[in-house]
Write an enzyme that holds these catalytic residues in place. Sequence first.
Site, PDB file in Angstrom:
ATOM      1  N   GLU A 375      46.751   0.148 -37.448  1.00 21.36           N
ATOM      2  CA  GLU A 375      45.545   0.649 -38.121  1.00 21.36           C
ATOM      3  C   GLU A 375      45.797   2.012 -38.768  1.00 21.36           C
ATOM      4  O   GLU A 375      45.305   2.288 -39.866  1.00 21.36           O
ATOM      5  CB  GLU A 375      44.377   0.727 -37.131  1.00 21.36           C
ATOM      6  CG  GLU A 375      43.950  -0.616 -36.542  1.00 21.36           C
ATOM      7  CD  GLU A 375      43.597  -1.650 -37.597  1.00 21.36           C
ATOM      8  OE1 GLU A 375      43.128  -1.272 -38.694  1.00 21.36           O
ATOM      9  OE2 GLU A 375      43.806  -2.856 -37.339  1.00 21.36           O
ATOM     10  N   HIS A 505      38.237 -12.864 -39.104  1.00 23.01           N
ATOM     11  CA  HIS A 505      38.610 -12.805 -40.517  1.00 23.01           C
ATOM     12  C   HIS A 505      37.939 -13.900 -41.335  1.00 23.01           C
ATOM     13  O   HIS A 505      37.663 -13.711 -42.519  1.00 23.01           O
ATOM     14  CB  HIS A 505      40.129 -12.917 -40.648  1.00 23.01           C
ATOM     15  CG  HIS A 505      40.871 -11.929 -39.815  1.00 23.01           C
ATOM     16  ND1 HIS A 505      41.078 -12.115 -38.460  1.00 23.01           N
ATOM     17  CD2 HIS A 505      41.432 -10.734 -40.125  1.00 23.01           C
ATOM     18  CE1 HIS A 505      41.747 -11.089 -37.978  1.00 23.01           C
ATOM     19  NE2 HIS A 505      41.974 -10.234 -38.956  1.00 23.01           N
TER      20      HIS A 505
END
EC number: 3.4.17.23
Length: 805
Positions: A375, A505
Amino acid sequence: MSGSSWLLLSLVAVTAAQSTIEEQAKTFLDKFNHEAEDLFYQSSLASWNYNTNITEENVQNMNNAGDKWSAFLKEQSTLAQMYPLQEIQNLTVKLQLQALQQNGSSVLSEDKSKRLNTILNTMSTIYSTGKVCNPNNPQECLLLEPGLNEIMANSLDYNERLWAWESWRSEVGKQLRPLYEEYVVLKNEMARANHYEDYGDYWRGDYEVNGVDSYDYSRGQLIEDVEHTFEEIKPLYEHLHAYVRAKLINAYPSYISPIGCLPAHLLGDMWGRFWTNLYSLTVPFGQKPNIDVTDAMVDQAWDAQRIFKEAEKFFVSVGLPNMTQRFWENSMLTDPGNVQKVVCHPTAWDLGKGDFRILMCTKVTMDDFLTAHHEMGHIQYDMAYAAQPFLLRNGANEGFHEAVGEIMSLSAATPKHLKSIGLLSPDFQEDNETEINFLLKQALTIVGTLPFTYMLEKWRWMVFKGEIPKDQWMKKWWEMKREIVGVVEPVPHDETYCDPASLFHVSNDYSFIRYYTRTLYQFQFQEALCQAAKHEGPLHKCDISNSTEAGQKLLNMLRLGKSEPWTLALENVVGAKNMNVRPLLDYFEPLFTWLKDQNKNSFVGWSTDWSPYADQSIKVRISLKSALGNKAYEWNDNEIYLFRSSVAYAMRKYFLEVKNQMILFGEEDVRVANLKPRISFNFFVTAPKNVSDIIPRTEVEKAIRMSRSRINDAFRLNDNSLEFLGIQPTLGPPNQPPVSIWLIVFGVVMGVIVVGIVVLIFTGIRDRKKKNKARNEENPYASIDISKGENNPGFQNTDDVQTSF
């Protein structure tokens, strides 16, 4: 004036016109960038507020801000159409106009655009707030994070895992199904209005490069590259699959086939996406020090802040910048608990105006330690291209963005690096066995996920293209899952489910092929950066931390954002323009060699026929045409519902009358699988509200025998036309046809008798006529013995002749 003079003047005029158009376009884009910065920030901030505190008020605020941003984009996209791309020479200007001329969702009507936003927000909310409650204690409920994910990461109880797996899909996936159907229709309409074939084609457009000499790349080429690289990866995956299957047989001996697919709920997380959590079950050399440093992190009292600070140190060590002060102030790095509902899936945010944040419900595990690097890699990319124009602030393609943090994770996971930060003891010694342990752990995360990613996106591409009918989504999903991934559903799912949308997702509208391409890019990048870092030795031992040469090479690429074609950006770093699987295969070569040796006596590959519920299933065959002829009815979902209800009735009756137990079986407890067009299928029965408790086949057979005639009557069939294979026909009378059989038989027999009599009569008459004719034609003198004086009948009185009977 000469011809050459005219030509010169014409060229000057054209150049002046192009210059004027380009100047106008630059002015337009400057104004757009200024206005977009403010509106985008407000929209992003509203979205952040919703994701970190899911309330109705924040949903409304997010929708309002999103509507303003969409309206602005639609207006600006229309204005951008005024500047013909073929007359723009400046590549930076051209790329910005190209991006802005794509209308996106704003091409839809206002009503459809609002409906699409509502669908997306609703799917996100359902996913983030979905919970599963204990059937025996409705007050005891678990969210996905941390409750269900904790079970899927750590539990070794087959039935507990099955309960969590099935309940999530039943509670969340079923709610998402009608929304996802609408989503597909609207997204396809949007894509086609933007001149793409479908929404999958629209997603693939992120990889498209046009008009840049030898760096062009087509949407179709992406499909070809993914398919041929997958074929190269398959042998490694198949050996990893066979090895994992052998280890799972040790853990769940009665639930795994030595030649079959792997049950989907046993693979380490809710989706079987990453097999990382299988390491403790599959570690090759368990006597060696554990390279999963979770316990060391806990022992050393690491927390979320420490995890992200260590990730920051890694990036800084290669010459990349620190996180901003605002980053540490505004990010949400831990789950706030019951204080507020949040979207816990890890995400990196570039809100604009230098505001970068991460949202993650961090746990103190090695997996989250590596996720933090991933991230933060996104944030490093965001910060690097922040100086680019607004429309070019993005990765060269989506896979590049995902790859950056993964490069750092490859180094951060090495024993060398873990020793350097005190998570492996100083006396940790690397040898062949620790090397295999390390590579297997890496493969469980990296190699194990590639078929999952490829198959999921292939399925979605086929859905968007219309190649999978809506009433076969789940059927095709699990067929592809078996064939491509070697994974089988632990219980059958019908078309009320939407298993793909049970993944973040999918329900949140992210393309997924990025996670496939990023894996190939990350190893290509890693190889190039390790060369820059002067690393010597196998690629899997490379740690680029503290190499500013490697960091600078990476940073030069990051700063480009989307201002250069990704093929050119890739070439600048790795020296090649296309995806290449070779560095990945080189990285895992020692493991591949070891796996082939381990699997010498094992079946490599998988049979798609086996399923975990096969032993307890009963096969049914139905012959409607032969039983009912022209009166045969259509076998459809309603008939399946009636069948399941009939079996549920039989189960209730059996348990009440034979076992003296009142168990309220429902049609949902009768699980149907492998439905074939010629009407055959398998079914088994589970206990009410407990999918993990499969009723033994022998009990179901007894219940069927007890109510066989009632089940037959429900379908106007008998034991021969409604077959339960393995269950002997009952002694009960079969279903009676409208006319009794004995009447039909009697009528046929009488008909035969009458026909016989008629035939005999006519035969007799015919024979008599033949005899008379023969007698009349006979020579009266032929047999006379003259010496004996025979009478001549021709002269006798005919009145004496009697008529023959």
